[in-house]
Design a protein around this motif. Sequence first.
Motif, PDB file in Angstrom:
ATOM      1  N   GLY A  40     -36.104 -17.012  34.781  1.00  0.00           N
ATOM      2  CA  GLY A  40     -36.428 -15.922  33.869  1.00  0.00           C
ATOM      3  C   GLY A  40     -36.645 -14.599  34.580  1.00  0.00           C
ATOM      4  N   LEU A  41     -35.829 -14.299  35.581  1.00  0.00           N
ATOM      5  CA  LEU A  41     -36.003 -13.080  36.362  1.00  0.00           C
ATOM      6  C   LEU A  41     -35.432 -11.872  35.636  1.00  0.00           C
ATOM      7  CD1 LEU A  41     -35.036 -14.285  39.956  1.00  0.00           C
ATOM      8  CD2 LEU A  41     -37.259 -14.367  38.837  1.00  0.00           C
ATOM      9  N   SER A  42     -36.072 -10.725  35.818  1.00  0.00           N
ATOM     10  CA  SER A  42     -35.548  -9.480  35.265  1.00  0.00           C
ATOM     11  C   SER A  42     -34.357  -9.015  36.100  1.00  0.00           C
ATOM     12  CB  SER A  42     -36.632  -8.400  35.286  1.00  0.00           C
ATOM     13  OG  SER A  42     -36.977  -8.071  36.624  1.00  0.00           O
ATOM     14  N   THR A  43     -33.618  -8.038  35.563  1.00  0.00           N
ATOM     15  CA  THR A  43     -32.469  -7.503  36.296  1.00  0.00           C
ATOM     16  C   THR A  43     -32.919  -6.850  37.606  1.00  0.00           C
ATOM     17  OG1 THR A  43     -31.286  -7.110  34.226  1.00  0.00           O
ATOM     18  CG2 THR A  43     -30.519  -5.903  36.168  1.00  0.00           C
ATOM     19  N   VAL A  44     -34.073  -6.147  37.560  1.00  0.00           N
ATOM     20  CA  VAL A  44     -34.590  -5.500  38.762  1.00  0.00           C
ATOM     21  C   VAL A  44     -34.935  -6.538  39.828  1.00  0.00           C
ATOM     22  CG1 VAL A  44     -36.475  -4.104  39.693  1.00  0.00           C
ATOM     23  CG2 VAL A  44     -35.461  -3.518  37.487  1.00  0.00           C
ATOM     24  N   MET A  45     -35.605  -7.630  39.419  1.00  0.00           N
ATOM     25  CA  MET A  45     -35.980  -8.673  40.371  1.00  0.00           C
ATOM     26  C   MET A  45     -34.735  -9.354  40.938  1.00  0.00           C
ATOM     27  SD  MET A  45     -38.299 -10.335  42.022  1.00  0.00           S
ATOM     28  CE  MET A  45     -39.888 -10.064  41.219  1.00  0.00           C
ATOM     29  N   ASP A  95     -40.212 -21.058  42.777  1.00  0.00           N
ATOM     30  CA  ASP A  95     -40.392 -21.109  41.322  1.00  0.00           C
ATOM     31  C   ASP A  95     -40.728 -19.736  40.760  1.00  0.00           C
ATOM     32  OD1 ASP A  95     -39.907 -23.839  40.737  1.00  0.00           O
ATOM     33  OD2 ASP A  95     -41.869 -24.371  41.565  1.00  0.00           O
ATOM     34  N   GLU A  96     -40.876 -18.747  41.624  1.00  0.00           N
ATOM     35  CA  GLU A  96     -41.163 -17.378  41.197  1.00  0.00           C
ATOM     36  C   GLU A  96     -40.284 -16.415  41.982  1.00  0.00           C
ATOM     37  OE1 GLU A  96     -45.254 -16.189  40.818  1.00  0.00           O
ATOM     38  OE2 GLU A  96     -45.910 -18.282  40.824  1.00  0.00           O
ATOM     39  N   GLY A  97     -40.056 -15.245  41.367  1.00  0.00           N
ATOM     40  CA  GLY A  97     -39.171 -14.272  41.982  1.00  0.00           C
ATOM     41  C   GLY A  97     -39.651 -13.762  43.327  1.00  0.00           C
ATOM     42  N   TRP A  98     -40.972 -13.549  43.501  1.00  0.00           N
ATOM     43  CA  TRP A  98     -41.469 -12.978  44.759  1.00  0.00           C
ATOM     44  C   TRP A  98     -41.220 -13.924  45.934  1.00  0.00           C
ATOM     45  CZ3 TRP A  98     -45.079 -15.250  47.875  1.00  0.00           C
ATOM     46  CH2 TRP A  98     -45.887 -16.254  47.317  1.00  0.00           C
ATOM     47  N   VAL A  99     -41.229 -15.251  45.673  1.00  0.00           N
ATOM     48  CA  VAL A  99     -40.948 -16.207  46.742  1.00  0.00           C
ATOM     49  C   VAL A  99     -39.501 -16.054  47.210  1.00  0.00           C
ATOM     50  CG1 VAL A  99     -40.898 -18.644  47.390  1.00  0.00           C
ATOM     51  CG2 VAL A  99     -42.659 -17.806  45.820  1.00  0.00           C
ATOM     52  N   LEU A 100     -38.583 -15.860  46.260  1.00  0.00           N
ATOM     53  CA  LEU A 100     -37.185 -15.635  46.613  1.00  0.00           C
ATOM     54  C   LEU A 100     -37.022 -14.345  47.414  1.00  0.00           C
ATOM     55  CD1 LEU A 100     -35.048 -16.633  43.486  1.00  0.00           C
ATOM     56  CD2 LEU A 100     -35.036 -17.691  45.748  1.00  0.00           C
ATOM     57  N   LEU A 101     -37.768 -13.296  47.013  1.00  0.00           N
ATOM     58  CA  LEU A 101     -37.693 -12.020  47.728  1.00  0.00           C
ATOM     59  C   LEU A 101     -38.100 -12.194  49.197  1.00  0.00           C
ATOM     60  CD1 LEU A 101     -39.192  -9.415  45.203  1.00  0.00           C
ATOM     61  CD2 LEU A 101     -36.836  -9.580  45.973  1.00  0.00           C
ATOM     62  N   VAL A 102     -39.232 -12.871  49.416  1.00  0.00           N
ATOM     63  CA  VAL A 102     -39.711 -13.091  50.785  1.00  0.00           C
ATOM     64  C   VAL A 102     -38.711 -13.935  51.573  1.00  0.00           C
ATOM     65  CG1 VAL A 102     -41.508 -14.200  52.180  1.00  0.00           C
ATOM     66  CG2 VAL A 102     -42.140 -12.834  50.172  1.00  0.00           C
ATOM     67  N   ALA A 103     -38.234 -15.006  50.931  1.00  0.00           N
ATOM     68  CA  ALA A 103     -37.305 -15.906  51.616  1.00  0.00           C
ATOM     69  C   ALA A 103     -36.029 -15.179  52.025  1.00  0.00           C
ATOM     70  CB  ALA A 103     -36.971 -17.097  50.713  1.00  0.00           C
ATOM     71  N   ARG A 104     -35.486 -14.366  51.134  1.00  0.00           N
ATOM     72  CA  ARG A 104     -34.227 -13.685  51.446  1.00  0.00           C
ATOM     73  C   ARG A 104     -34.430 -12.582  52.481  1.00  0.00           C
ATOM     74  NH1 ARG A 104     -30.184 -16.278  51.506  1.00  0.00           N
ATOM     75  NH2 ARG A 104     -28.845 -14.454  51.306  1.00  0.00           N
ATOM     76  N   PHE A 105     -35.571 -11.880  52.434  1.00  0.00           N
ATOM     77  CA  PHE A 105     -35.822 -10.831  53.424  1.00  0.00           C
ATOM     78  C   PHE A 105     -35.932 -11.421  54.828  1.00  0.00           C
ATOM     79  CE2 PHE A 105     -38.755  -8.234  55.969  1.00  0.00           C
ATOM     80  CZ  PHE A 105     -38.071  -7.032  55.966  1.00  0.00           C
ATOM     81  N   VAL A 106     -36.722 -12.479  54.966  1.00  0.00           N
ATOM     82  CA  VAL A 106     -36.908 -13.083  56.289  1.00  0.00           C
ATOM     83  C   VAL A 106     -35.610 -13.740  56.763  1.00  0.00           C
ATOM     84  CG1 VAL A 106     -38.244 -14.734  57.649  1.00  0.00           C
ATOM     85  CG2 VAL A 106     -39.369 -13.411  55.861  1.00  0.00           C
ATOM     86  N   THR A 107     -34.846 -14.325  55.843  1.00  0.00           N
ATOM     87  CA  THR A 107     -33.546 -14.900  56.211  1.00  0.00           C
ATOM     88  C   THR A 107     -32.618 -13.809  56.740  1.00  0.00           C
ATOM     89  OG1 THR A 107     -33.791 -16.607  54.513  1.00  0.00           O
ATOM     90  CG2 THR A 107     -31.593 -16.275  55.394  1.00  0.00           C
TER      91      THR A 107
END
Length: 468
Positions: A40-45, A95-107
């Motif tokens: 259920g992520l927004s377009t911005v997220m 399970d949340e957008g911020w976790v994906l953000l952190v994971a992709r940045f560090v990757t």
Amino acid sequence: MPVSARSWGVLAVLCGAIFLEGIDVAMLNVALPSIRADLGLSTVMLSGVVSAYVLGYGGFMLLGGRAADLLGRRRMFLLWLVVFLVFSGLGGFADEGWVLLVARFVTGVAAAFMTPAGLSLITTTFPEGPVRNRALLIYAGTAAGGFALGLVIGGLLTAFGWRWVFFAPVLMSAVILAAAIPLLREPDGERPAAGGFDLTGAVLVTTAMMLLVYGVVRLEHPADGWPLTVGAFAGGLALLAAFVAVERRAAHPLVRLGIFRSKALVRANVTAALLTASFFGFQFLVTLYLQELRGWSTIQTGLAMLAAAADVVLAPILTPWLVNRYGNAKVVFAGLLSGLLAYALFLGVGLDWVYAAMLPSMLLIGLMFAFVYGPLTIVATDGIAEHEQGLAGGLINSSFQFGAALGLSAVTAVNVAALGAATGAEAGLAAMRAALVVPVTATLLAAVIAAVGLRARARAAEPVPVRA
């Protein structure tokens, strides 16, 4: 000088790593709609998930390249491969957008340290000349193939569940790590470069690159808070100017500015940025065309782009022969002309096009990558001192990454502006045709730069008249 079997094993490991990086980016792009629907992520997220990787990769690439020279190439490669593995797995459990953000940045940060270390391991393992050129062409062909094959693999994995797009790189990373530990080592007699670490320069250039990449990403929606976009570019350029001033006075500079006196290196880096700007912009537009205007599935879209991965075969077989016979400059120029023709042919795209009408463009793009990507990598690292190979690798990979971000943002901005408030397939097609001018223009500029390089080489080869 004969090359040992271990050296070819090293090449296989490093090709696996660069292939992993390529498919990792491409697979995520295919899985984005499924991720949005599930979490259920927004377009911005959702846009932030893509941008986070670009920020990490583009921001830390120069620092990553120099760290390989200063701290050891093997050490940096193995350490950041482990980080890549861990945070890719974290993304799969998100399970949340911020976790994906952190994971992709560090990757992205991990890839920024791992990629130049891997490239410099190749250039310091293989002796300069035909053997190294062949190794680099195989390496570059594998990288380009990863981008194209990632669309197909991502479509197949997403059919089973989007989390496999993150878990598959974990499995690949584990296999590469197991092979890399016994195979990789610093070249004989080679030790990390002596000298201090320019911490001020590192902070300045990393922050500057992140701001510039952020500004490029924001160009996708130019009307959405343009003062922040201008501020990002202004801040990035100001910090870059401060970085240059610091490097001129530093006892042990992070980036020796004299490396930019090599006109061939500068031309290679600018051409690299234009190459990926054209390809990633084109790939994005074709994905929109096939899925949104034609209703094709993700798997069908990936298979349609599969012909563009022809460089996986051509790069190690045909390109070395052409480079040995005609030289890097002529091969690069021919490849860019192939790409220019490919994009120009697609300008006439219609809503009723069969795949046979698209196929020539896809094949010509594969030819472009086979003839351009590898030779550019050779030119950008050729003649550079051993202790600066990591820096040279960081520069060329920064150019590839920055160009990809710029191309995506440019075609998105043109497409959105051309579409306006209009709806319907015909309006979407007209907007896409307008945006296709971006890859055409980028490739034309790259071809002009390559032609300038050819003229420079021709003048340098002319015999100097001797007075009697």
